[in-house]
Write an enzyme that holds these catalytic residues in place. Structure first.
Site, mmCIF file in Angstrom:
data_model
loop_
_atom_site.group_PDB
_atom_site.id
_atom_site.type_symbol
_atom_site.label_atom_id
_atom_site.label_comp_id
_atom_site.label_asym_id
_atom_site.label_seq_id
_atom_site.Cartn_x
_atom_site.Cartn_y
_atom_site.Cartn_z
ATOM 1 N N ARG A 39 0.822 -1.222 0.000
ATOM 2 C CA ARG A 39 0.000 0.000 0.000
ATOM 3 C C ARG A 39 0.854 1.269 0.000
ATOM 4 N NH1 ARG A 39 -5.535 -1.182 2.164
ATOM 5 N NH2 ARG A 39 -5.934 -3.091 1.030
ATOM 6 N N ARG B 249 -3.470 6.364 1.247
ATOM 7 C CA ARG B 249 -4.022 7.548 1.905
ATOM 8 C C ARG B 249 -3.067 8.296 2.824
ATOM 9 N NH1 ARG B 249 -9.150 4.339 3.973
ATOM 10 N NH2 ARG B 249 -7.560 2.749 3.747
ATOM 11 N N ARG C 47 -7.112 11.153 -5.569
ATOM 12 C CA ARG C 47 -8.358 10.421 -5.300
ATOM 13 C C ARG C 47 -9.545 11.388 -5.300
ATOM 14 N NH1 ARG C 47 -11.631 8.755 -1.267
ATOM 15 N NH2 ARG C 47 -12.077 6.534 -0.937
ATOM 16 N N ASP D 163 -6.810 -2.987 -7.212
ATOM 17 C CA ASP D 163 -7.314 -3.678 -6.036
ATOM 18 C C ASP D 163 -7.534 -5.131 -6.390
ATOM 19 O OD1 ASP D 163 -8.352 -2.827 -3.216
ATOM 20 O OD2 ASP D 163 -9.675 -4.407 -3.911
ATOM 21 N N TYR E 62 -14.614 -12.523 0.077
ATOM 22 C CA TYR E 62 -15.331 -11.258 -0.197
ATOM 23 C C TYR E 62 -16.594 -11.521 -1.019
ATOM 24 C CZ TYR E 62 -11.454 -8.544 1.654
ATOM 25 O OH TYR E 62 -10.515 -8.002 2.498
#
Ligand code: 1CP
Length: 347
Positions: free
Chosen positions: A26, A30, A39, A76, A152
């Site tokens: 990552r 963020r 973003r 992703d 998921y």
């Protein structure tokens, strides 16, 4: 084909390196103000993933800011279930969700597997990033493991207990195996196409492999990753493959037997113990606790030295965190981390 010699690739192939290479899971994310700005410009996370230009922009941000040894495609793992028509969306603060989760064998039977046509934005992203990198560092492509993707798809999003997935595992294992087999076929085609588009290595993220018992891990997770390794290696024998099962420290010798080149480990096992399990069969990627990045530069330096000293030998170690960098880390501490790894591993 790589024309230059890169420490990241050399370490995976256990060839000599100038210093221990580092990249961070990552690394585009963020914690970087420039990521938050891109973003915001994209509007939302999925639009960012689906725009090759913007995905390239955020992939390059950590490469421009830090002395990292590899870039990783910004995307992703959930692109595959999205392409299988499960209706992926991200609700603010709640993570990923699917509007059509898997509920029955019939749902699994109708899933398409030939989905690369729905994923051209990913392959365009890879080739756009390759151009922007201009051989500065190698590019890592990736996918989720079939087991992790299945959790998921069956839970309809993130889960703490994996209740529905485990219900299927114990009550209807044949249905789960069919789903995992279909996912494995899609992952193979997906990774092969990322490689054809320019990825220099690929990694499989098995974030939830560690929630299974040993035998179930072998049957429902590792078995399918092994098939993927075999197939991708048959097509692309020179491209290194890394497998990362979070909390998989007890299974490393089995993971090494798949024919992968590298194994990612988290911080719940020491590098020296990991090496004892795998010998010199594979390279090891890891394994600083991501929370160390909340500490002072002095503590980060001390903890980096500890990890470096636990690894025995001159090559075969790729430094990384044991899981993704968290959004509230100060980017200055990431710089301290990268520079310490290089400084204290220089040969
Ligand atoms: O709000 C935002 O901007 C989105 C946060 C975010 C980011 C930055 C998500 C949503 N995904 C990503 C990028 C991402 N995801 C990368 C980019 C490359 C990198 O820099 O490393 C990669 C490799 C992933 C892979 C991924 N997505 C995994 C496997 C690795 C891991 O972290 O365990 C998983 C489990 C996901 C699902 C996912 N996507 C996003 C979130 C918040 C989650 C996790 C949800 C959960 O905990 O269940």
């Amino acid at each position: 084909m790589l024309t230059m010699s890169f420490d990241y690739i050399n370490a995976l192939l256990k060839k000599p390196t100038k210093r221990t290479p580092i990249w961070v899971m990552r690394q585009a994310g963020r914690y970087l103000p420039e990521y938050r700005a891109t973003r915001a410009k994209a509007g939302d996370f999925l639009t960012l993933c689906k725009s090759p230009e913007l995905a390239c922009e955020v992939t390059m941000q950590p490469i421009d800011r830090f002395d990292l040894d590899a870039a990783i495609l910004f995307s992703d793992i959930l692109t595959i279930p999205d392409a299988m028509n499960l209706g992926l969306y991200f609700s603010e603060g709640e993570g990923p969700k699917f509007s059509n989760p898997i509920q029955s064998l019939a749902d699994i039977e109708k899933l398409p597997t030939d989905i690369n046509n729905e994923l051209t934005y990913v392959f365009d992203g890879v080739s756009t990033i390759k151009k922007a990198l201009n051989n500065r560092v190698p590019l890592i492509g990736f996918s989720g493991s079939p087991w992790t993707l299945a959790t998921y798809m069956i839970e309809g999003g993130s889960s703490k207990t994996f209740a529905n997935t485990k219900k299927m595992l114990f009550n209807n294992p044949d249905a789960l195996h069919l789903l995992l087999e279909k996912l494995a076929q899609s992952v193979i085609a997906y990774l092969n196409q990322q490689i054809l588009s320019g990825a220099n290595s690929v990694m499989i993220f098995d974030t939830w492999g560690g929630v299974l018992s040993k035998q179930n891990y072998l049957d429902f997770s590792l078995n399918y990753m092994a098939k993927i390794v075999k197939s991708v290696k048959a097509q692309h024998p020179t491209i290194p493959i890394t497998l990362f099962s979070k909390n998989g420290g007890k299974h490393l010798s089995h993971i090494a037997d798949t024919g992968c080149d590298g194994i990612g480990i988290d911080w719940t096992i020491e590098l020296a113990q990991a090496q004892q399990q795998v010998g010199d069969k594979v390279a090891i990627q890891g394994n600083l606790d991501p929370a160390v990045l909340y500490a002072t530069p002095e503590v980060i330096e001390r903890e980096v030295k500890k990890v470096l000293s636990q690894f025995k030998g001159d090559t075969g170690h790729i430094f990384n965190l044991g899981h993704g960098i968290t959004p509230d880390v100060d980017p200055e501490n990431m710089k301290v981390l990268v520079d310490c790894v290089h400084k204290f591993s220089s040969r």
